[in-house]
Design a protein around this motif. Structure first.
Motif, PDB file in Angstrom:
ATOM      1  N   ALA A 105       0.833  -1.205   0.000  1.00 29.58           N
ATOM      2  CA  ALA A 105       0.000   0.000   0.000  1.00 29.58           C
ATOM      3  C   ALA A 105       0.867   1.253   0.000  1.00 29.58           C
ATOM      4  O   ALA A 105       0.552   2.238  -0.681  1.00 29.58           O
ATOM      5  N   LEU A 159       1.017   4.214  -2.839  1.00 34.34           N
ATOM      6  CA  LEU A 159       0.893   5.644  -2.542  1.00 34.34           C
ATOM      7  C   LEU A 159       2.072   6.419  -3.119  1.00 34.34           C
ATOM      8  O   LEU A 159       1.900   7.508  -3.680  1.00 34.34           O
ATOM      9  N   LYS A 212      -1.634   7.539   6.193  1.00 35.71           N
ATOM     10  CA  LYS A 212      -2.216   7.375   4.862  1.00 35.71           C
ATOM     11  C   LYS A 212      -2.233   5.906   4.447  1.00 35.71           C
ATOM     12  O   LYS A 212      -3.156   5.450   3.767  1.00 35.71           O
ATOM     13  N   ARG A 252      -5.508   3.773   3.549  1.00 40.13           N
ATOM     14  CA  ARG A 252      -5.629   2.997   2.312  1.00 40.13           C
ATOM     15  C   ARG A 252      -6.091   1.572   2.619  1.00 40.13           C
ATOM     16  O   ARG A 252      -6.864   0.983   1.850  1.00 40.13           O
ATOM     17  N   ASP A 275      -7.786   0.798   5.287  1.00 39.27           N
ATOM     18  CA  ASP A 275      -8.994   0.889   6.101  1.00 39.27           C
ATOM     19  C   ASP A 275      -8.807   0.215   7.461  1.00 39.27           C
ATOM     20  O   ASP A 275      -9.646  -0.557   7.929  1.00 39.27           O
TER      21      ASP A 275
END
Length: 213
Positions: free
Chosen positions: A7, A11, A24, A28, A30
């Protein structure tokens, strides 16, 4: 952890290193950020994990025997990886990465040079080739970022700056530069990278001599 790092890489691919943070990444995925803070305490640690994740793309599936080909493959695979993950250009060439994938890349490089010269010469050979392709890749990425920032391709930028450059060259103060501009052959980034790499490998080959039996 693999999903967390993947992830973070995604990003970075989308927005550069400025777009990467533990919060962040958690968003991403969750999940709550405390899940990540359980084993990653700083952004720098996350960057280290991202670098190692991409080194899995640099390590070839099979090790070839010839040292030149091993180093050539590493250089080209590194360039391809950085073009896919441009944020990596901001991190390579700094402190040596110590993750398992990065260490495997280094091991493959040093194994290819083993026995060709004394240890110090082999280490300098590996460092020299790495210094070339790291610098060349970072310069290529810097040029690409300039294109993104200005909205001008290299050819468009050349057209825009052409009148100024012609006026400067017409002064006669820069004869060597004028010859390069008007008579030199322009090649693309990939061909330039490959040519420079071959020259560096030729220079390294001159220093590598097999020790006596």
């Amino acid at each position: 952890m693999h999903l967390d790092v993947a992830a973070a890489v995604a990003l970075g691919d989308e927005g550069g290193l400025a777009a990467v943070s533990l919060r962040k990444v958690a968003a991403r995925l969750d999940v709550g950020p405390m899940r990540l803070y359980g084993y990653i305490s700083t952004k720098e640690e996350l960057f280290d994990l991202m670098v190692d994740e991409v080194h899995a793309e640099i390590l070839p599936e099979e090790q070839v025997g010839d040292w030149r080909e091993v180093l050539r493959i590493r250089a080209h695979r590194t360039r391809q990886a950085v073009l896919r993950h441009q944020w990596l250009a901001d991190l390579i060439g700094g402190r040596p990465p110590l993750g398992p994938n990065a260490l495997a890349v280094t091991e493959a490089t040093l194994s290819a040079l083993d026995g060709l010269a004394d240890l110090d010469t082999a280490l300098r050979a590996a460092e020299t080739v790495s210094a070339y392709f790291t610098g060349a890749i970072r310069r290529e990425i810097a040029n690409l970022r300039a294109e993104y920032a200005t909205g001008l391709s290299k050819r468009d930028w050349q057209r825009a700056s052409g009148p100024h450059l012609k006026r400067m060259l017409a002064t006669g103060r820069f004869p060597a530069l004028a010859k390069a501009v008007y008579d030199g052959t322009e090649i693309d980034a990939e061909a330039s990278f490959a040519t420079g790499l071959d020259w560096v490998l030729d220079a390294v080959a001159a220093k590598l001599t097999r020790p006596p039996a």
